[in-house]
Design a protein around this motif. Structure first.
Motif, mmCIF file in Angstrom:
data_model
loop_
_atom_site.group_PDB
_atom_site.id
_atom_site.type_symbol
_atom_site.label_atom_id
_atom_site.label_comp_id
_atom_site.label_asym_id
_atom_site.label_seq_id
_atom_site.Cartn_x
_atom_site.Cartn_y
_atom_site.Cartn_z
ATOM 1 N N THR A 61 0.965 -1.325 -0.062
ATOM 2 C CA THR A 61 -0.094 -0.020 0.091
ATOM 3 C C THR A 61 1.172 1.300 -0.028
ATOM 4 N N LEU A 62 1.898 1.481 1.074
ATOM 5 C CA LEU A 62 2.751 2.455 0.854
ATOM 6 C C LEU A 62 3.619 2.628 -0.546
ATOM 7 N N LEU A 63 3.673 1.532 -1.146
ATOM 8 C CA LEU A 63 4.445 1.603 -2.380
ATOM 9 C C LEU A 63 3.636 2.289 -3.537
ATOM 10 N N LEU A 64 2.317 1.781 -3.414
ATOM 11 C CA LEU A 64 1.487 2.161 -4.433
ATOM 12 C C LEU A 64 1.110 3.717 -4.155
ATOM 13 N N ILE A 65 1.003 4.190 -2.813
ATOM 14 C CA ILE A 65 0.659 5.627 -2.540
ATOM 15 C C ILE A 65 1.730 6.471 -3.037
ATOM 16 N N LYS A 66 3.075 6.010 -3.029
ATOM 17 C CA LYS A 66 4.401 6.841 -3.475
ATOM 18 C C LYS A 66 4.430 6.974 -4.960
ATOM 19 N N GLY A 67 4.006 6.155 -5.683
ATOM 20 C CA GLY A 67 3.715 6.360 -7.147
ATOM 21 C C GLY A 67 3.890 5.171 -7.800
ATOM 22 N N LEU A 82 -11.533 1.104 -8.705
ATOM 23 C CA LEU A 82 -12.193 1.994 -7.701
ATOM 24 C C LEU A 82 -12.255 3.449 -7.946
ATOM 25 N N PHE A 83 -10.954 3.879 -8.458
ATOM 26 C CA PHE A 83 -10.727 5.326 -8.898
ATOM 27 C C PHE A 83 -11.465 5.669 -10.067
ATOM 28 N N SER A 84 -11.702 4.804 -11.177
ATOM 29 C CA SER A 84 -12.554 4.902 -12.352
ATOM 30 C C SER A 84 -13.909 4.958 -11.850
ATOM 31 N N LEU A 85 -14.386 4.262 -11.113
ATOM 32 C CA LEU A 85 -15.792 4.358 -10.560
ATOM 33 C C LEU A 85 -16.093 5.443 -10.101
ATOM 34 N N SER A 86 -15.225 5.816 -9.090
ATOM 35 C CA SER A 86 -15.471 6.946 -8.226
ATOM 36 C C SER A 86 -15.689 8.333 -9.178
ATOM 37 N N ARG A 87 -14.638 8.207 -10.136
ATOM 38 C CA ARG A 87 -14.371 9.566 -10.986
ATOM 39 C C ARG A 87 -15.619 9.469 -11.794
ATOM 40 N N ASP A 88 -16.305 8.645 -12.082
ATOM 41 C CA ASP A 88 -17.628 8.831 -12.824
ATOM 42 C C ASP A 88 -18.647 8.927 -12.202
ATOM 43 N N GLY A 89 -18.791 9.060 -10.806
ATOM 44 C CA GLY A 89 -19.802 9.433 -9.867
ATOM 45 C C GLY A 89 -20.568 8.070 -9.423
ATOM 46 N N LEU A 90 -20.229 6.772 -9.758
ATOM 47 C CA LEU A 90 -20.970 5.503 -9.480
ATOM 48 C C LEU A 90 -20.648 5.111 -8.020
ATOM 49 N N LEU A 91 -19.474 5.622 -7.643
ATOM 50 C CA LEU A 91 -19.171 5.520 -6.042
ATOM 51 C C LEU A 91 -18.678 6.852 -5.558
ATOM 52 N N PRO A 92 -18.458 7.068 -4.400
ATOM 53 C CA PRO A 92 -18.355 8.522 -3.722
ATOM 54 C C PRO A 92 -17.131 9.033 -4.325
ATOM 55 N N LYS A 93 -16.899 10.489 -4.754
ATOM 56 C CA LYS A 93 -16.083 11.048 -5.490
ATOM 57 C C LYS A 93 -14.688 11.196 -4.739
ATOM 58 N N VAL A 94 -14.819 11.005 -3.385
ATOM 59 C CA VAL A 94 -13.704 11.162 -2.526
ATOM 60 C C VAL A 94 -12.483 10.163 -2.925
ATOM 61 N N PHE A 95 -12.956 8.966 -3.561
ATOM 62 C CA PHE A 95 -11.947 8.031 -4.012
ATOM 63 C C PHE A 95 -11.614 8.379 -5.222
ATOM 64 N N ALA A 96 -12.016 9.486 -5.965
ATOM 65 C CA ALA A 96 -11.151 9.692 -7.250
ATOM 66 C C ALA A 96 -10.112 10.958 -7.060
ATOM 67 N N GLU A 97 -9.929 11.431 -5.854
ATOM 68 C CA GLU A 97 -9.150 12.501 -5.681
ATOM 69 C C GLU A 97 -7.756 12.052 -5.942
ATOM 70 N N ILE A 98 -6.807 12.748 -6.666
ATOM 71 C CA ILE A 98 -5.476 12.573 -6.896
ATOM 72 C C ILE A 98 -4.521 13.469 -6.086
ATOM 73 N N ASP A 99 -3.751 12.634 -5.231
ATOM 74 C CA ASP A 99 -2.708 13.630 -4.431
ATOM 75 C C ASP A 99 -1.868 14.341 -5.409
ATOM 76 N N PRO A 100 -1.728 15.854 -4.834
ATOM 77 C CA PRO A 100 -0.995 16.660 -5.700
ATOM 78 C C PRO A 100 0.584 16.258 -5.498
ATOM 79 N N LYS A 101 0.950 15.690 -4.437
ATOM 80 C CA LYS A 101 2.134 15.461 -4.314
ATOM 81 C C LYS A 101 2.750 14.164 -5.013
ATOM 82 N N PHE A 102 2.066 13.314 -4.872
ATOM 83 C CA PHE A 102 2.491 11.863 -5.688
ATOM 84 C C PHE A 102 1.733 11.625 -6.952
#
Length: 472
Positions: free
Chosen positions: A171-177, A331-351
């Protein structure tokens, strides 16, 4: 019901690509990284664990034919994937393709299905990783109590701590990039390919053709039952397409990554299964979770057995990395399309990664692997993948008819014959799966329908596109 309110409304290709402009994921991957991602996901649990089970209980030495059948099925599907991925270079894999080709409800079904596939696969594979690492530590004189290596209900278990720890690191590795994750994956893939090739070279000299007789102890039907079980071994080449949005030149590199990774792995699977059943009688692999290491032990190559165990740990680590990556992007794609809560489509500005999606996937898989006996649920990954493959095959035919004008950098040959053959093969493998698997799959889909009609349909980004069209 007007077309713009229909549950089968399709997302325009231009809108799908447009939402990635300026605010999409970082484009850092090339053809080599994609091929290694595919190999990283494909070669792992299948070759190090399932070969023995499938040989002993389903196909015998005919397992080689099971792998050939799976490889042919995947080749037809891979050609469809290559056309769609090059044409629609957006994160989400079969979910995205289904949204453009078949409509929102079908897209939701397959996206919901893909989440199940990836999450259960990650949890199940993490438990396998834990078993190998505990065995390696034990051989080095380091013994971990059963309470910390087993889930509740298993031999004094309280929590499977090693599986939780490896998923925390993933999980940490995937967060980093994705760039850093891909670099680590390249190293892990090279190590496990070296181990697989070593087994082929060393094991070939110990093959006894008598062990291949009878070649089909379970009859011709055993080939296909074996294929349905070891299809788990082919999970991964579809994960390449979940990275579509992060590819520098998707039109060229995605088809290369999909077809190259599938080709390399199919050849290795056929050769390894042949050598494995030639070294040791197939019956001896019954209930054996480490068949490759076991085969080398049986012919007196203990150093090779230890090396294979190390290769299995690295191999399964790369599977975890790529499968968890796939889950976060769907999960990101489903959320970006609004089918799941948009919070999971947010992209971290740093990573430049979907951190909240990654954390959610990490947390769920840690809980499953640490506290739940996965058991037969691992089979769910097979039916999930096969269902996704069916959607991809149908989408190619539909889009050829509905959008003949769109530029296709890669063309699937012999349409509609190739997609139809791929569809038929996938449906047959679904038919061959155990009834329990089909039952749980139906329950999961019913839960998905409740979420879609209770939340997704109301919050779909398509609603806002429809409103703006109406105002215009």
């Amino acid at each position: 019901m007007s077309s713009n309110q229909s549950i089968f409304r399709t997302k325009s290709l231009e809108a799908m690509i447009g939402q990635t402009q300026g605010k999409g994921l970082k484009k850092v991957l090339g053809a080599f990284e994609l091929t290694m991602l595919g190999i990283g996901a494909i070669i792992g649990t299948g070759i190090f664990v399932l070969t023995g089970v499938a040989a002993a209980d389903y196909a015998g030495p005919g397992l080689m034919l099971s792998f050939i059948f799976c490889g042919i099925t995947c080749a037809f599907v891979a050609l469809c994937y290559a056309e769609l991925a090059a044409m629609i270079p957006v994160a989400g894999s079969a979910y995205t393709f289904g949204y453009v080709g078949l409509g929102e409800l079908w897209a939701w079904i397959i996206g919901w299905d893909l989440i199940l596939e990836y999450v259960v696969a990650v949890a199940a594979v993490a438990v396998g990783w834990s078993g190998y690492i505990v065995m390696l530590l034990s051989s080095a004189g380091i013994h971990i109590p059963d309470a910390l290596t087993n889930a509740p209900g298993q031999k004094g278990g309280i929590v499977n701590l090693p599986s939780i720890l490896i998923l925390f690191v993933i999980t940490l590795l995937l967060i980093k990039g994705v760039s850093e994750s891909a670099k680590l994956n390249n190293v892990l893939v090279i190590v496990k390919l070296a181990v697989v090739i070593l087994f082929i070279v060393v094991g070939a000299g110990h093959v006894q053709p008598a062990n291949w007789n009878p070649f089909l102890p379970y009859g011709v039907g055993g080939i296909f039952k074996g294929a349905a079980i070891i299809f788990f071994a082919y999970l991964g080449f579809d994960a390449v397409t979940t990275a579509a949005e992060e590819v520098k030149n998707p039109q060229r590199d995605l088809p290369i990554g999909i077809l190259a990774s599938l080709g390399v792995c199919t050849v290795l699977y056929i050769v390894v299964s042949g050598i494995l059943t030639g070294m040791v009688p197939y019956q001896n692999f019954h209930n054996n979770a480490a068949p490759v290491a076991y085969a080398l032990q049986q012919v007196g190559i203990n150093w090779g057995s230890a090396l294979v165990s190390v290769g299995a740990v690295t191999g399964i680590s790369s599977v975890l990395l790529v499968m968890a990556f796939g889950a976060t992007r769907v999960l990101f794609s489903l959320s970006r399309d609004g089918l799941l809560p948009k919070v999971f489509a947010e992209i971290d500005p740093k990573f430049g990664t979907p951190v909240k999606s990654t954390v959610l996937v990490g947390a769920v898989t840690m809980i499953l692997s640490g506290f739940v006996q996965i058991g037969r649920l691992a089979e769910m990954t097979n039916i999930g993948t096969l269902a996704a493959f069916c959607v991809v095959c149908v989408s190619v035919v539909v889009l050829r008819k509905k959008r003949p004008d769109v530029k296709r950098p890669f063309l699937c040959p012999a349409v509609p014959a190739v997609p139809i053959i791929g569809l038929i093969f996938c449906l047959y493998l679904i038919y061959e799966l155990p009834n329990f698997t089909k039952m749980v799959f139906v329950i999961w889909l019913l839960v998905g329908f409740v979420i879609y009609f209770g939340y997704g349909r109301k919050h779909s980004a398509m609603n806002f596109e429809d409103e703006s069209k109406a105002k215009a």
